[in-house]
Design a protein around this motif. Structure first.
Motif, PDB file in Angstrom:
ATOM      1  N   PHE A  67       5.938 -37.300  11.834  1.00 26.75           N
ATOM      2  CA  PHE A  67       7.132 -36.697  11.220  1.00 26.75           C
ATOM      3  C   PHE A  67       8.011 -37.788  10.599  1.00 26.75           C
ATOM      4  O   PHE A  67       8.537 -37.639   9.495  1.00 26.75           O
ATOM      5  CB  PHE A  67       7.930 -35.903  12.256  1.00 26.75           C
ATOM      6  CG  PHE A  67       7.439 -34.499  12.482  1.00 26.75           C
ATOM      7  CD1 PHE A  67       7.454 -33.572  11.444  1.00 26.75           C
ATOM      8  CD2 PHE A  67       6.963 -34.103  13.727  1.00 26.75           C
ATOM      9  CE1 PHE A  67       7.008 -32.263  11.643  1.00 26.75           C
ATOM     10  CE2 PHE A  67       6.507 -32.807  13.934  1.00 26.75           C
ATOM     11  CZ  PHE A  67       6.532 -31.890  12.884  1.00 26.75           C
ATOM     12  N   THR A  68       8.149 -38.894  11.303  1.00 17.71           N
ATOM     13  CA  THR A  68       8.939 -40.015  10.784  1.00 17.71           C
ATOM     14  C   THR A  68       8.325 -40.547   9.501  1.00 17.71           C
ATOM     15  O   THR A  68       9.035 -40.829   8.526  1.00 17.71           O
ATOM     16  CB  THR A  68       9.024 -41.135  11.833  1.00 17.71           C
ATOM     17  OG1 THR A  68       9.652 -40.629  13.018  1.00 17.71           O
ATOM     18  CG2 THR A  68       9.833 -42.315  11.309  1.00 17.71           C
ATOM     19  N   LEU A  69       7.027 -40.693   9.501  1.00 18.08           N
ATOM     20  CA  LEU A  69       6.316 -41.186   8.316  1.00 18.08           C
ATOM     21  C   LEU A  69       6.636 -40.332   7.091  1.00 18.08           C
ATOM     22  O   LEU A  69       7.037 -40.856   6.040  1.00 18.08           O
ATOM     23  CB  LEU A  69       4.808 -41.161   8.589  1.00 18.08           C
ATOM     24  CG  LEU A  69       3.891 -41.291   7.359  1.00 18.08           C
ATOM     25  CD1 LEU A  69       3.960 -42.698   6.791  1.00 18.08           C
ATOM     26  CD2 LEU A  69       2.465 -40.917   7.711  1.00 18.08           C
ATOM     27  N   GLU A 118      14.874 -35.464  17.977  1.00 15.20           N
ATOM     28  CA  GLU A 118      15.840 -36.551  18.214  1.00 15.20           C
ATOM     29  C   GLU A 118      15.182 -37.918  18.039  1.00 15.20           C
ATOM     30  O   GLU A 118      15.756 -38.830  17.433  1.00 15.20           O
ATOM     31  CB  GLU A 118      16.426 -36.426  19.623  1.00 15.20           C
ATOM     32  CG  GLU A 118      17.624 -37.316  19.885  1.00 15.20           C
ATOM     33  CD  GLU A 118      18.826 -36.995  19.012  1.00 15.20           C
ATOM     34  OE1 GLU A 118      19.644 -37.908  18.772  1.00 15.20           O
ATOM     35  OE2 GLU A 118      18.951 -35.838  18.553  1.00 15.20           O
ATOM     36  N   ASP A 119      13.966 -38.066  18.554  1.00  8.23           N
ATOM     37  CA  ASP A 119      13.261 -39.342  18.420  1.00  8.23           C
ATOM     38  C   ASP A 119      12.932 -39.637  16.960  1.00  8.23           C
ATOM     39  O   ASP A 119      13.051 -40.783  16.506  1.00  8.23           O
ATOM     40  CB  ASP A 119      11.973 -39.330  19.249  1.00  8.23           C
ATOM     41  CG  ASP A 119      12.240 -39.434  20.748  1.00  8.23           C
ATOM     42  OD1 ASP A 119      13.379 -39.787  21.122  1.00  8.23           O
ATOM     43  OD2 ASP A 119      11.319 -39.157  21.533  1.00  8.23           O
ATOM     44  N   CYS A 120      12.526 -38.622  16.229  1.00  7.05           N
ATOM     45  CA  CYS A 120      12.216 -38.790  14.811  1.00  7.05           C
ATOM     46  C   CYS A 120      13.472 -39.221  14.055  1.00  7.05           C
ATOM     47  O   CYS A 120      13.427 -40.155  13.237  1.00  7.05           O
ATOM     48  CB  CYS A 120      11.664 -37.489  14.227  1.00  7.05           C
ATOM     49  SG  CYS A 120      11.392 -37.545  12.442  1.00  7.05           S
ATOM     50  N   ILE A 161      13.892 -42.791  11.959  1.00 12.57           N
ATOM     51  CA  ILE A 161      14.241 -42.867  10.542  1.00 12.57           C
ATOM     52  C   ILE A 161      15.488 -43.730  10.348  1.00 12.57           C
ATOM     53  O   ILE A 161      15.529 -44.599   9.460  1.00 12.57           O
ATOM     54  CB  ILE A 161      14.463 -41.466   9.952  1.00 12.57           C
ATOM     55  CG1 ILE A 161      13.144 -40.691   9.916  1.00 12.57           C
ATOM     56  CG2 ILE A 161      15.061 -41.558   8.545  1.00 12.57           C
ATOM     57  CD1 ILE A 161      13.286 -39.239   9.474  1.00 12.57           C
ATOM     58  N   LEU A 162      16.486 -43.540  11.181  1.00 12.42           N
ATOM     59  CA  LEU A 162      17.715 -44.325  11.074  1.00 12.42           C
ATOM     60  C   LEU A 162      17.445 -45.801  11.361  1.00 12.42           C
ATOM     61  O   LEU A 162      18.119 -46.679  10.813  1.00 12.42           O
ATOM     62  CB  LEU A 162      18.774 -43.780  12.033  1.00 12.42           C
ATOM     63  CG  LEU A 162      19.299 -42.380  11.715  1.00 12.42           C
ATOM     64  CD1 LEU A 162      20.283 -41.915  12.788  1.00 12.42           C
ATOM     65  CD2 LEU A 162      19.973 -42.351  10.335  1.00 12.42           C
ATOM     66  N   ASP A 193       7.384 -47.249  19.999  1.00  9.10           N
ATOM     67  CA  ASP A 193       6.913 -46.502  18.831  1.00  9.10           C
ATOM     68  C   ASP A 193       7.777 -46.802  17.612  1.00  9.10           C
ATOM     69  O   ASP A 193       7.270 -46.942  16.494  1.00  9.10           O
ATOM     70  CB  ASP A 193       6.931 -44.996  19.107  1.00  9.10           C
ATOM     71  CG  ASP A 193       5.769 -44.537  19.963  1.00  9.10           C
ATOM     72  OD1 ASP A 193       4.987 -45.400  20.422  1.00  9.10           O
ATOM     73  OD2 ASP A 193       5.643 -43.326  20.194  1.00  9.10           O
ATOM     74  N   THR A 194       9.075 -46.903  17.834  1.00 11.34           N
ATOM     75  CA  THR A 194       9.987 -47.228  16.738  1.00 11.34           C
ATOM     76  C   THR A 194       9.655 -48.599  16.171  1.00 11.34           C
ATOM     77  O   THR A 194       9.634 -48.793  14.946  1.00 11.34           O
ATOM     78  CB  THR A 194      11.453 -47.204  17.221  1.00 11.34           C
ATOM     79  OG1 THR A 194      11.757 -45.881  17.690  1.00 11.34           O
ATOM     80  CG2 THR A 194      12.414 -47.574  16.103  1.00 11.34           C
TER      81      THR A 194
END
Length: 204
Positions: free
Chosen positions: A66-68, A105-107, A111-112, A124-125
């Motif tokens: 999702f972050t990608l 929340e993790d995603c 991103i931030l 993971d971040t």
């Protein structure tokens, strides 16, 4: 590969195929904007390939995906709030898909984190940030195409304004103890990244 990965990801949380396709078209449209030269679908493809190589080191694969897809979904070279707006849209879309709140929340946090590239307590971040910065440590041929494409995205600015800003951003990386936070990417890219960055600074 990108589309299939995206649709497969969404199917883990929703059965609404119509919505899935609408959300993919939004992704494809945004990353294909004619004012983008680096932050494109090709960029996402490259990141996906590299993340897949370290998949066994990732704790929450769906979150990373999702972050990608959403980390650069909003991109305007005139604005300094791209990460925040991208995170907000990601949250909105994931809520539509009924994605669990912890993943959302993790995603959002991942991103931030791409705004500052600071070391995170979440591994993971760190893997995502390192992947996002991996172009810095590629061959000079690939790196030079990268910085030329970034320059095109900021074409509205004359060199008098762009060059000092770019130099400041590059110096920010050189001032870090480690550009790459994970051992895997540090060993793979750190030395070349510093050489590439220094070389670009000298050309500015």
């Amino acid at each position: 590969m990108l589309k299939d990965t995206f649709l497969s990801l969404l199917s883990n949380y929703s059965n609404n195929n119509s919505l899935h396709n609408i959300l993919w078209e939004e992704i494809a449209h945004n990353y294909s904007n004619e004012q983008r030269y680096y932050h494109t679908l090709e960029h996402l493809e490259s990141l996906l390939v590299q993340l897949t190589e370290v998949k066994d080191k990732i704790n929450h694969w769906d979150t990373i995906l999702f972050t990608l897809f959403y980390h650069d979904v909003i991109y305007n070279s005139l604005k300094s709030t791209n990460e925040e707006k991208s995170a907000d849209l990601a949250v909105k879309r994931m809520q539509q898909l009924h994605v669990p709140k912890p993943i959302i929340e993790d995603c959002k946090n991942q991103i931030l984190a791409t705004k500052t590239h600071k070391l995170s307590e979440d591994s993971d971040t760190n893997y995502f940030i390192d992947t996002d910065l991996s172009v810095l440590g590629k061959s000079w041929e690939i790196y030079s195409q990268y910085y030329k494409n970034v320059r095109k995205e900021y074409a509205i600015y004359p060199n008098l304004i762009y060059n000092p800003g770019r130099k400041k951003a590059l110096t920010h990386f050189l001032d870090m103890d480690k550009i790459f936070k994970t051992e895997y990417f540090y060993q793979k890219f750190e030395k070349t990244a510093r050489e590439n960055i220094q070389r670009e600074i000298e050309l500015l």
